[in-house]
Design a protein around this motif. Structure first.
Motif, PDB file in Angstrom:
ATOM      1  N   ASN A   1       0.649  -1.134  -0.343  1.00 26.34           N
ATOM      2  CA  ASN A   1      -0.141  -0.428  -0.015  1.00 26.34           C
ATOM      3  C   ASN A   1       1.231   1.506   0.202  1.00 26.34           C
ATOM      4  OD1 ASN A   1       1.036  -0.436   2.112  1.00 26.34           O
ATOM      5  ND2 ASN A   1      -0.628   0.502   3.362  1.00 26.34           N
ATOM      6  N   ALA A   2       2.268   0.638   0.080  1.00 20.41           N
ATOM      7  CA  ALA A   2       3.158   1.834  -0.143  1.00 20.41           C
ATOM      8  C   ALA A   2       3.177   2.632  -1.707  1.00 20.41           C
ATOM      9  CB  ALA A   2       4.904   1.406  -0.023  1.00 20.41           C
ATOM     10  N   THR A   3       3.112   4.350  -1.487  1.00 19.53           N
ATOM     11  CA  THR A   3       3.432   4.839  -3.129  1.00 19.53           C
ATOM     12  C   THR A   3       4.375   6.031  -3.204  1.00 19.53           C
ATOM     13  OG1 THR A   3       1.429   6.383  -1.327  1.00 19.53           O
ATOM     14  CG2 THR A   3       0.368   5.856  -3.293  1.00 19.53           C
TER      15      THR A   3
ATOM     16  N   GLU B   1      -0.073   0.555 -10.295  1.00 17.91           N
ATOM     17  CA  GLU B   1      -0.936   1.859  -9.667  1.00 17.91           C
ATOM     18  C   GLU B   1      -0.869   2.822  -8.112  1.00 17.91           C
ATOM     19  OE1 GLU B   1      -1.456  -1.401  -9.490  1.00 17.91           O
ATOM     20  OE2 GLU B   1      -2.632  -2.168  -7.903  1.00 17.91           O
ATOM     21  N   ASN B   2      -0.263   2.385  -8.049  1.00 14.74           N
ATOM     22  CA  ASN B   2       0.607   3.221  -6.991  1.00 14.74           C
ATOM     23  C   ASN B   2       2.056   3.768  -6.645  1.00 14.74           C
ATOM     24  OD1 ASN B   2      -0.780   1.343  -5.303  1.00 14.74           O
ATOM     25  ND2 ASN B   2       0.351   0.886  -4.042  1.00 14.74           N
ATOM     26  N   VAL B   3       2.288   3.797  -8.387  1.00 13.61           N
ATOM     27  CA  VAL B   3       3.425   5.125  -8.634  1.00 13.61           C
ATOM     28  C   VAL B   3       2.212   6.216  -9.260  1.00 13.61           C
ATOM     29  CG1 VAL B   3       5.316   5.551 -10.159  1.00 13.61           C
ATOM     30  CG2 VAL B   3       5.018   3.251  -9.548  1.00 13.61           C
ATOM     31  N   ARG B   4       2.409   7.273  -8.503  1.00 16.67           N
ATOM     32  CA  ARG B   4       1.862   8.531  -8.976  1.00 16.67           C
ATOM     33  C   ARG B   4       2.780   9.554  -9.852  1.00 16.67           C
ATOM     34  NH1 ARG B   4      -1.407   6.127  -7.195  1.00 16.67           N
ATOM     35  NH2 ARG B   4      -2.490   6.586  -4.832  1.00 16.67           N
ATOM     36  N   SER B   5       2.230   9.936 -11.150  1.00 16.18           N
ATOM     37  CA  SER B   5       2.706  11.276 -12.025  1.00 16.18           C
ATOM     38  C   SER B   5       1.833  12.356 -11.748  1.00 16.18           C
ATOM     39  CB  SER B   5       3.117  10.618 -13.537  1.00 16.18           C
ATOM     40  OG  SER B   5       2.865   9.421 -13.638  1.00 16.18           O
ATOM     41  N   ILE B   6       2.337  12.706 -11.408  1.00 14.59           N
ATOM     42  CA  ILE B   6       2.003  14.469 -10.932  1.00 14.59           C
ATOM     43  C   ILE B   6       2.738  15.269 -12.273  1.00 14.59           C
ATOM     44  CG2 ILE B   6       1.999  16.372  -8.924  1.00 14.59           C
ATOM     45  CD1 ILE B   6       1.409  13.893  -7.635  1.00 14.59           C
TER      46      ILE B   6
ATOM     47  N   LYS C   1       2.648  21.944  -4.777  1.00 15.91           N
ATOM     48  CA  LYS C   1       1.548  22.036  -4.761  1.00 15.91           C
ATOM     49  C   LYS C   1       0.754  20.886  -4.824  1.00 15.91           C
ATOM     50  CE  LYS C   1      -2.093  25.049  -5.189  1.00 15.91           C
ATOM     51  NZ  LYS C   1      -2.477  26.302  -5.194  1.00 15.91           N
ATOM     52  N   ARG C   2       0.612  20.664  -6.331  1.00 12.53           N
ATOM     53  CA  ARG C   2      -0.080  19.510  -6.499  1.00 12.53           C
ATOM     54  C   ARG C   2       0.089  18.108  -5.959  1.00 12.53           C
ATOM     55  NH1 ARG C   2       0.454  21.252 -12.227  1.00 12.53           N
ATOM     56  NH2 ARG C   2      -1.148  22.527 -12.503  1.00 12.53           N
ATOM     57  N   LEU C   3       1.799  17.957  -5.948  1.00 17.87           N
ATOM     58  CA  LEU C   3       2.311  16.560  -4.659  1.00 17.87           C
ATOM     59  C   LEU C   3       1.648  16.809  -3.998  1.00 17.87           C
ATOM     60  CD1 LEU C   3       4.503  14.573  -5.132  1.00 17.87           C
ATOM     61  CD2 LEU C   3       5.879  16.552  -4.848  1.00 17.87           C
ATOM     62  N   ARG C   4       1.934  17.923  -2.966  1.00 17.90           N
ATOM     63  CA  ARG C   4       1.306  17.366  -1.364  1.00 17.90           C
ATOM     64  C   ARG C   4       0.776  17.752  -1.599  1.00 17.90           C
ATOM     65  NH1 ARG C   4       2.577  22.951  -0.853  1.00 17.90           N
ATOM     66  NH2 ARG C   4       4.973  22.948   0.081  1.00 17.90           N
TER      67      ARG C   4
ATOM     68  N   GLN D   1      -1.160  14.509   0.617  1.00 14.83           N
ATOM     69  CA  GLN D   1      -2.710  13.776   1.750  1.00 14.83           C
ATOM     70  C   GLN D   1      -3.313  13.672   1.091  1.00 14.83           C
ATOM     71  OE1 GLN D   1      -2.107  16.069   4.386  1.00 14.83           O
ATOM     72  NE2 GLN D   1      -3.706  15.453   5.171  1.00 14.83           N
ATOM     73  N   GLU D   2      -3.746  13.590   0.339  1.00 10.97           N
ATOM     74  CA  GLU D   2      -5.048  12.657  -0.428  1.00 10.97           C
ATOM     75  C   GLU D   2      -4.970  11.237  -0.502  1.00 10.97           C
ATOM     76  OE1 GLU D   2      -6.481  12.903  -4.317  1.00 10.97           O
ATOM     77  OE2 GLU D   2      -7.202  11.491  -4.829  1.00 10.97           O
ATOM     78  N   ASP D   3      -4.042  10.393  -0.802  1.00  7.50           N
ATOM     79  CA  ASP D   3      -3.332   9.155   0.137  1.00  7.50           C
ATOM     80  C   ASP D   3      -3.625   8.901   1.161  1.00  7.50           C
ATOM     81  OD1 ASP D   3      -3.103   8.424  -3.135  1.00  7.50           O
ATOM     82  OD2 ASP D   3      -1.110   9.233  -3.196  1.00  7.50           O
ATOM     83  N   ARG D   4      -2.685   9.916   1.804  1.00  4.22           N
ATOM     84  CA  ARG D   4      -3.075   9.519   3.332  1.00  4.22           C
ATOM     85  C   ARG D   4      -4.288   9.412   3.587  1.00  4.22           C
ATOM     86  NH1 ARG D   4       1.856   9.760   5.610  1.00  4.22           N
ATOM     87  NH2 ARG D   4       3.438  11.617   4.411  1.00  4.22           N
TER      88      ARG D   4
END
Lengths: 476, 476
Positions: free
Chosen positions: A167-169, A192-197, A208-211, A215-218
């Motif tokens: 569940n780690a991103t 699906e746990n790799v986020r492309s910001i 900002k988008r990264l932050r 937050q959303e993932d937490r």
């Protein structure tokens, strides 16, 4: 004596004949096409032979290689090679490979070859110094950036997420090299746990988008774990705001990896150091000596701020193994990296640095920064038809500029098509080789200047070819 | 011109001077010590210098390398090197490395260097043929066995366990190379999920115990997933009953990987093929050309029965990438393996096979099998003191024999100590270099003969040194 064994005299004879071919290769480089894949399929099929049972004459093999197989290729050794990320391939490293292979030293266990191992250690230490890392830092040489990125994420996982990590991103820019995604997959993280910001207008990741995403993932019950920043993206050479990313990772307790495969060695220059401020705050850094240090393909590097973490992640014992180092003065690379038996790859980095000193490399890198700026300026002053404009899509943050032709009334797929034609026209002379990428859905043309063989004369030729191609396109 | 650029003439001059050193190196090999690490720390510390700013003379660098750094090492190129798993380091491969580095071809994307890529493809195809694999098979070259084993388990995981794999279990022998455990860890499996199944008296994994453990794990709710068999363990050269393991894996629907890093190339000989029956039934096989094909360190290989699985496990896209192959005639190695930019490593395999044909390799491998048998026979007929006996702890299944000295009234730690002294005495002449291992808690001495430079004369010397050491031990 088995025919496989060469005497010194026999080796000397082989080397003389190979040397003659290589001299011709080097001296003809300025005249060789920057790319040539005519008849590629036929050439490749000619290699499809059964395992030969009997011996064959050296000259016949060299003819096949130098006259038939090697010339049909993207000519990564050419001064006109502005494609992807160049490097050029220092011949001095090839000489080092020859020495390393014939003396066959075993460099991953210190006791087995203390001199060879120490050469790798000292090279890593130089690199650590270059990026501003403290004494606690360490690392190892890999075959390229892909495995360095993989080992970075694996080290992070093994030291920070010893148990369930599914569940780690992992967060990176939408400008990330695909080896980041691949590294995450191979390290065991779900795709699906790799986020492309999304990046900003300068192709730097938007903090900002990264932050917000973290937050959303937490809130979703996921476990934000690592951020991968870039010091020189492959697409445009963009450098993320490394200080901001480091602050964010500190606050959120995330592993901060920087992929500096392309940009890292610009830290040898003053401009590079300024532009990559924050590099030293990463937990780990990928470098590619076969890019910014001009080596032939085959050498990447992973640096970590705390070398002990590499040992925790990689050390495993075997009964049959030689004695291992217990203090920290000397390093067994097999204990801090994934490989055991492998090539003595430190020599190909150490030898050119010994022979030429860092000053020659720094000067060459500064020249590349100058050339990219010069080329960008020239692109702005091309002679264009009515209604045509050149858009600099990405200003050089290092030695790469991305541009495209704009034409009144032409947009979307048609504009992409126009630029595709322009690129083909530029490359058709084979004096230069440029490659495209896609930025925000737009087809753009890249000029990446990073070969130690590329100087102002070829850069001028590149601009001339672009000018000629624009004129040809207008006429057609 | 930047000093980094060499003209053909300059390269020729460099190569002449390097060639002279390498000729001396080769011609003196029979007289060089088989190991020499005197003053290792001092030698290593002499390398610890700051990054040089200025250029340095080639001869001074070559002096440092050839007179100071290279000689202090386990001499893996010596005909007297019987330690670990030898190989020797064919100089012809070093010449290939020189060519590969200077021409700097980019072999992982077919379009970028069709000839170079095809050379790697054809080498892989030859290896597939050698192990008896069908047309569907494929694979890629790695830097050694460790990464090949890792990629085998990663491919298995990515294709068979796409979701949660943390309860999956991997089975291997307690004789397994530690790279198997490391491969499993790096591939994401928990360390406690790797099962080391006890081997039988011949150091072959016990299939009955393996079957029971699989059953037990299933009952515990775990997910048995892969078995790693061996075609030549590092400890003793033991070959598991591959047919039995294949049957078991078929029945239990487990991935069957064979670590044939040491033994695989004996499939070029008739005896080897007979002894490794069942090799072709594996889902994946690790080979190490830098062992049984005598190459210098730096070349391993992973073969898989179904090449498509490699693509499923490794393919990831990037916007800036060159066009990829869509049919199956030509291969983009970056799509079926973990690396993107890396050395053109196929040439170092292809060139020696072109120059000498398979017959020379087969003859050399057959000679090694003969030499191991001969040495074992000689060990049985040494002249010993009263109450002394030689125990052949592991008969050669390939080219490795393990033995120890038994003495009436001496056992346990004291017997280990006696054998440790014997080993030190044998190695003290430096004409040969043998290394120990631990088998069932016992300290044993190994003789592994696998260098293409080792012939009967040096094998005889090895036996003579053992005889002398036994006599010296009796006198002391």
């Amino acid at each position: 004596m088995n025919p496989l064994e060469l005497t010194g005299t026999e080796l000397k004879q082989v080397l003389e004949r190979v040397s003659a071919r290589l001299c011709t290769f080097l001296d003809s480089l300025p005249d060789q096409p920057a790319w040539n894949i005519s008849g590629a399929e036929e050439v490749a099929r000619s290699v499809n032979k059964l395992l030969p049972v009997n011996a064959r004459e050296l000259d016949s093999v060299l003819d096949e290689l130098f006259e038939r197989l090697i010339p049909v290729a993207y000519n990564t050794a050419s001064p006109g090679y502005f494609a992807y990320i160049p490097g050029g391939g220092l011949p001095q490293s090839g000489v080092a490979d020859l020495i390393a292979a014939i003396t066959n030293r075993y460099s991953t266990v210190w006791t087995a070859a203390p001199g060879a191992a120490q050469i790798e250690s000292v090279v890593v230490r130089w690199f650590c110094g270059m990026v501003g890392y403290p004494e606690s830092a360490g690392g190892f040489l890999t075959t390229g950036g892909s495995l360095a990125n993989w080992s970075a994420l694996t080290t992070a996982r093994r030291t920070r997420l010893p148990d369930n990590f599914l569940n780690a991103t992992v967060y990176t820019s939408d400008q990330a090299h695909h080896s980041i995604h691949k590294a995450a997959l191979l390290a065991g993280f779900p795709v699906e746990n790799v986020r492309s910001i999304e990046a900003d207008a300068d192709f730097r990741v938007c903090t900002k988008r990264l932050r917000a995403k973290i937050q959303e993932d937490r809130e979703q019950g996921l476990r934000p774990f690592a951020v991968v920043g870039h010091a020189g993206t492959t697409n445009t050479g963009a450098i993320d705001d490394l200080e901001q990313l480091a602050d964010l990772c500190d606050k959120e307790e995330l592993w901060f990896h920087i992929d500096a495969a392309y940009g890292g060695f610009f830290a040898m220059t003053e401009r590079g150091r300024l532009r990559m401020r924050g590099l030293d705050r990463a937990d780990s850094i990928t470098l590619d000596p076969h890019k910014g240090l001009f080596l032939p393909y085959g050498t990447g590097c992973l640096l970590v701020r705390d070398q002990q973490l590499l040992k925790i992640a990689h050390h495993v014992d075997g009964d049959y193994m030689p004695p291992m180092q217990t203090d920290n003065e000397f390093i067994d690379f097999c204990s801090i990296s994934p490989e055991l038996s492998r090539d003595w790859r430190g020599l190909r980095v150490w030898l050119p640095l010994q022979l030429h000193g860092s000053r020659a490399f720094q000067a060459a890198l500064d020249e590349k920064l100058d050339l990219a700026e010069w080329a960008t300026d020239q692109l702005r002053h091309l002679s264009l038809g009515p209604g045509d404009r050149i858009e600099i899509v990405a200003e050089p943050q290092l030695s790469l500029v991305a541009f495209r032709l704009l034409r009144d009334g032409v947009s979307g797929r048609a504009l992409d098509q126009l630029n595709q034609e322009l690129l083909e026209e530029i490359n058709s002379s084979r004096r230069v080789f440029l490659t495209p990428t896609t930025l925000g859905g737009r087809f753009v043309i890249r000029i990446c200047v990073l070969s130690f063989r590329t100087h102002l004369d070829r850069m001028q030729e590149c601009i001339d070819e672009i000018q000629k191609a624009l004129s040809a396109l207008r006429e057609s």
